[in-house]
Every structure is written in structure tokens, then in C-alpha cells.
Design an enzyme around this catalytic site. Structure first.
Site, PDB file in Angstrom:
ATOM      1  N   ASN A 151       0.812  -1.223   0.000  1.00 36.76           N
ATOM      2  CA  ASN A 151       0.000   0.000   0.000  1.00 36.76           C
ATOM      3  C   ASN A 151       0.842   1.268   0.000  1.00 36.76           C
ATOM      4  O   ASN A 151       0.417   2.300  -0.499  1.00 36.76           O
ATOM      5  CB  ASN A 151      -0.953  -0.001   1.201  1.00 36.76           C
ATOM      6  CG  ASN A 151      -0.283  -0.426   2.491  1.00 36.76           C
ATOM      7  OD1 ASN A 151       0.262  -1.524   2.581  1.00 36.76           O
ATOM      8  ND2 ASN A 151      -0.302   0.437   3.476  1.00 36.76           N
ATOM      9  N   CYS A 324       0.459   7.685  13.387  1.00 36.85           N
ATOM     10  CA  CYS A 324       0.410   8.517  14.586  1.00 36.85           C
ATOM     11  C   CYS A 324      -0.041   7.631  15.741  1.00 36.85           C
ATOM     12  O   CYS A 324      -1.197   7.273  15.849  1.00 36.85           O
ATOM     13  CB  CYS A 324      -0.576   9.659  14.392  1.00 36.85           C
ATOM     14  SG  CYS A 324      -0.488  10.837  15.740  1.00 36.85           S
TER      15      CYS A 324
HETATM   16  N1  PLP Z   1      -4.463  -4.428   3.305  1.00 30.09           N
HETATM   17  C1  PLP Z   1      -3.902  -3.448   2.605  1.00 30.09           C
HETATM   18  C2  PLP Z   1      -2.696  -3.722   1.774  1.00 30.09           C
HETATM   19  C3  PLP Z   1      -4.447  -2.155   2.654  1.00 30.09           C
HETATM   20  O1  PLP Z   1      -3.885  -1.160   1.958  1.00 30.09           O
HETATM   21  C4  PLP Z   1      -5.598  -1.936   3.452  1.00 30.09           C
HETATM   22  C5  PLP Z   1      -6.179  -0.576   3.561  1.00 30.09           C
HETATM   23  O2  PLP Z   1      -5.527   0.410   3.340  1.00 30.09           O
HETATM   24  C6  PLP Z   1      -6.153  -3.006   4.139  1.00 30.09           C
HETATM   25  C7  PLP Z   1      -5.554  -4.250   4.052  1.00 30.09           C
HETATM   26  C8  PLP Z   1      -7.383  -2.840   4.988  1.00 30.09           C
HETATM   27  O3  PLP Z   1      -8.531  -2.643   4.225  1.00 30.09           O
HETATM   28  P1  PLP Z   1      -9.827  -1.929   4.873  1.00 30.09           P
HETATM   29  O4  PLP Z   1      -9.573  -0.469   4.827  1.00 30.09           O
HETATM   30  O5  PLP Z   1     -10.967  -2.338   4.006  1.00 30.09           O
HETATM   31  O6  PLP Z   1      -9.956  -2.471   6.251  1.00 30.09           O
END
Ligand code: PLP
Length: 380
Positions: A151, A324
Site C-alpha cells: 500500500n 500517529c
Molecule cells: N491491506 C492493505 C494492503 C491495505 O492497503 C488496506 C487498507 O488500506 C487493508 C488491508 C485494509 O482494508 P480496509 O480499509 O478495508 O480495512
């Protein structure tokens, strides 16, 4: 406003918003478990949505479990596999060190239940070495988890290779595909994973809907037991959310290649111009495969938070990987795991472009950075 924070969340696609508004106006909303006509109507819509999701993702409808978020779906897979393991001698869980907190925190929770967690670090580019992950497997491993795309950096991980290693070792393998769905083609059977999770709000669907794809034959213990979702996730289903997710997924899937080609061109142009205009610019993961919309950039000597605030004042939304926690900004675990110092991590920003991004946005973000970065570097 320029929204270059699409890895955080995406706006609803207009077709999806229309569908949701129509359903709310219709006022129909049976419980998909009820036997009467309104329940049966809800059940039909839910099962249609399930079948559509399954078709896009290369799974069978029975393998699709709707949850309340990507986080919940990942926890269901990792913790569910741990609690369902038949063999008490399997006491270890293997994850990469750059997983999203959804996976890392679930693994840490299992640690408190007696699991030993092996966290495999990535190489300097942010990509985890499949051989290193495979070496961490063994007869004592209950589950393994690796994300498809990171992410923060957008780096694509070797999920196919790790899936093959898990299969050889007889270890259930979970892929967190939250940042991959809609950005690259994601197919459960092609990647050969046991468990795969994603989240609707990352590709133009509504927030509050996650999906866990649980391959036939894989046992999971429910986190919230109930008769719904084949016993894997109790709780009355959000039928509208499921329908909206199915629609968003098919729309996103239909344009994956066009999306990637357009955004890679814009993103690569942005990075090239940035390097040309500012000194001390480093793009993390530039030498390994990445999703097309993500650019994680370090501005040596600058304060990422200060630059983020300056961009925000200019109407531009971006993010830092810093979390944070208890009033102090912890540096990004993703960047420090790949060898950056906390100061270097704090000098980094994530730009994640959306499907509506344009050359004009690129120019405006560049202009704002060319003001904010030197100012931050000059600050005492
Ligand atoms: N996994 C990854 C790689 C993510 O980027 C995110 C959210 O940013 C999540 C899991 C969690 O998803 P959710 O926001 O639907 O809980």
C-alpha cells in the site's frame, strides 16, 4: 482539490453510487436469511453479487465470503486458519515484514495466543525474496501471508512463487490483495492461493465491504460465528454493499489494462520531471515491479509531514506512511524494513494517483512540491 491519495480510499464510481441510491429509494431490504418473499428477494440479489465477484476473481460462488472490511477479511483468514489448524504442532505463522497492519496486528494477536511469528524482511527495493520466504516455511507453520501489492510503495510481491512454496510445504497461504484488485489482474486459481482478501473501497466500491476468498477445502474458524456466509462470518449480510461491490469490481476489472497504461505514463512522467527539477529525490521501488498509480518518494533533508501540510494547503491530498501512535509519529514500518533510517522514512511521501488523474494535475503537484520541498529543507 487534487486527490493523490487513492491507495487510502477511492471515490464511489458514479454507476455504483446510482445503484446504491436506487436501492435505498426502493426501500426494499429484506434479511437474506428470511424465508418470506422479501428475504428471498434479498437472497437472490446477494447470491447474484456473490456469483459476479466469484466470476471476476476466478473462484466459485461458495468460495466468496463477504465481510465488513479488508481488515476483517485478513483477520478471518489468518486467525481463522490458525484456530482451525488440525495439528497442534503447527505453532508458527510466517508473514512479510511489510504487510499492512491488518495482517501484522492479526499476527501479533496470535503471538499472544502462543504462536511464534516469523517476519521476513524485504530487499532494499521493498520486494520480498520468494526463496527467503520459502526458507521460512516448515512443518511447524500453520499459515503464511504475503501481500500482492504494498500500500505504501506499490511494490508487487512474488505471490505466485510463495504460493507454490506453501503448496509444497502444505501450508495454507493467504494473499492480501487489497491494493492489487483493480490495479492488476487478480485470479485466485491463477495465483494458486488458498485465501485471498480485498476491499471494495479501494476500487470505487463502498467502504465497509471486504471479501475473503476461501478456497474449497480450506478450513477456517469464524471470528464471529453464525449461520451466514456458510458459517464463516455470522451477521446479517449487507446486500446492497455486496451488490455495489460486485458492480464496482466488474467495472474496475474491465478497465484494468487501460487504467494501468494511462496511470503508469502519468506516474512515470511525474517521477522523471521531479528528478529533473529537484535534487535529492529518490523513488522507492523504482527498480522492481510496482502497481501503476503509486509513487513513494524520498526528498532528502525535507520533513515529509511539513511537505504534506504545505500540499494540503494547496489543495493536494497525499500521505506519509507514518503512523500517529500515542502522540508520536512512528516512521513507516515498510520503509524502515527495507533499510531506510527513521529520518529517511520521515522525508518520504506517497503519491497514489486516481483514475481521473491528468497531466494538469501532474504539473500542479510538481509546482507545489518545487515550492514546499526547498522550504522544508531550509527550515531550522
Ligand atoms: N491491506 C492493505 C494492503 C491495505 O492497503 C488496506 C487498507 O488500506 C487493508 C488491508 C485494509 O482494508 P480496509 O480499509 O478495508 O480495512
Amino acid at each position: 482539490m487534487i486527490n493523490w491519495d487513492h491507495n487510502a480510499t477511492t471515490p464511489l464510481r458514479p454507476e455504483v453510487a446510482e445503484l446504491l441510491v436506487r436501492r435505498i429509494r426502493e426501500g426494499a431490504g429484506g434479511n437474506a436469511s428470511s424465508i418470506h418473499a422479501s428475504g428471498r428477494a434479498a437472497r437472490r440479489l446477494l447470491e447474484d453479487a456473490r456469483a459476479k465477484v466469484a466470476q471476476v476473481i476466478g473462484a466459485e460462488p461458495k468460495e466468496i465470503t463477504f465481510t465488513g472490511s479488508g481488515t476483517e477479511a485478513a483477520a478471518l483468514c489468518l486467525k481463522g486458519a490458525w484456530f482451525a489448524r488440525g495439528d497442534a504442532a503447527r505453532t508458527r505463522v510466517v508473514v512479510s515484514a511489510v504487510e499492512h497492519p491488518a495482517v501484522l496486528k492479526a499476527a501479533a494477536q496470535l503471538e499472544r495466543h502462543g504462536a511464534t511469528v516469523t517476519r521476513v524482511p524485504p530487499g532494499p527495493g521493498g520486494r520480498v525474496d520468494a526463496a527467503r520466504m520459502a526458507e521460512a516455511l516448515g512443518p511447524d507453520v500453520a499459515a503464511c501471508s504475503l501481500m500482492w501489492a504494498n500500500n505504501e510503495t506499490g511494490v508487487l510481491q512474488p505471490v505466485r512463487e510463495v504460493a507454490a512454496a506453501c503448496r509444497r510445504a502444505g501450508v495454507p497461504f493467504h494473499v492480501d490483495a487489497v491494493q492489487a484488485v483493480g490495479k492488476v489482474r487478480v485470479n485466485l486459481r491463477e495465483v494458486n492461493a488458498d485465501l485471498l482478501t480485498f476491499s471494495a473501497h479501494k476500487f470505487g466500491g463502498p467502504p465497509g465491504v471486504g471479501v475473503a476468498v476461501v478456497r474449497r477445502g480450506v478450513s477456517l474458524e469464524a471470528l464471529a460465528p453464525g449461520h451466514q456466509e456458510d458459517g464463516r462470518r455470522g451477521g446479517t449480510q449487507d446486500v446492497r454493499g455486496a451488490e455495489a461491490t460486485a458492480l464496482a469490481l466488474s467495472l474496475a476489472d474491465a478497465e484494468v489494462e487501460a487504467w494501468a497504461a494511462r496511470l503508469a505514463a502519468l506516474r512515470d512522467g511525474f517521477e522523471a520531471k521531479l528528478r529533473a527539477r529537484l535534487p535529492g529525490v529518490h523513488v522507492h521501488g523504482a527498480d522492481v515491479p510496482r502497481v501503476a498509480n503509486t509513487s513513494n518518494v524520498r526528498f532528502d533533508g525535507a520533513d515529509g509531514e511539513a511537505v504534506l501540510i504545505a500540499l494540503d494547503l494547496a489543495g493536494i491530498c497525499v500521505s506519509t506512511g507514518a503512523a500517529c501512535s500515542s502522540g508520536s509519529l512512528a516512521p513507516s514500518h515498510v520503509l524502515t524494513a527495507q533499510g531506510l533510517t527513521p529520518a529517511q522514512a520521515h522525508a518520504s511521501l506517497r503519491f497514489s494517483l486516481g483514475r481521473g488523474a491528468t497531466e494538469d494535475e501532474v504539473d500542479r503537484v510538481l509546482a507545489a512540491l518545487c515550492e514546499a520541498v526547498p522550504r522544508s529543507r531550509a527550515a531550522p
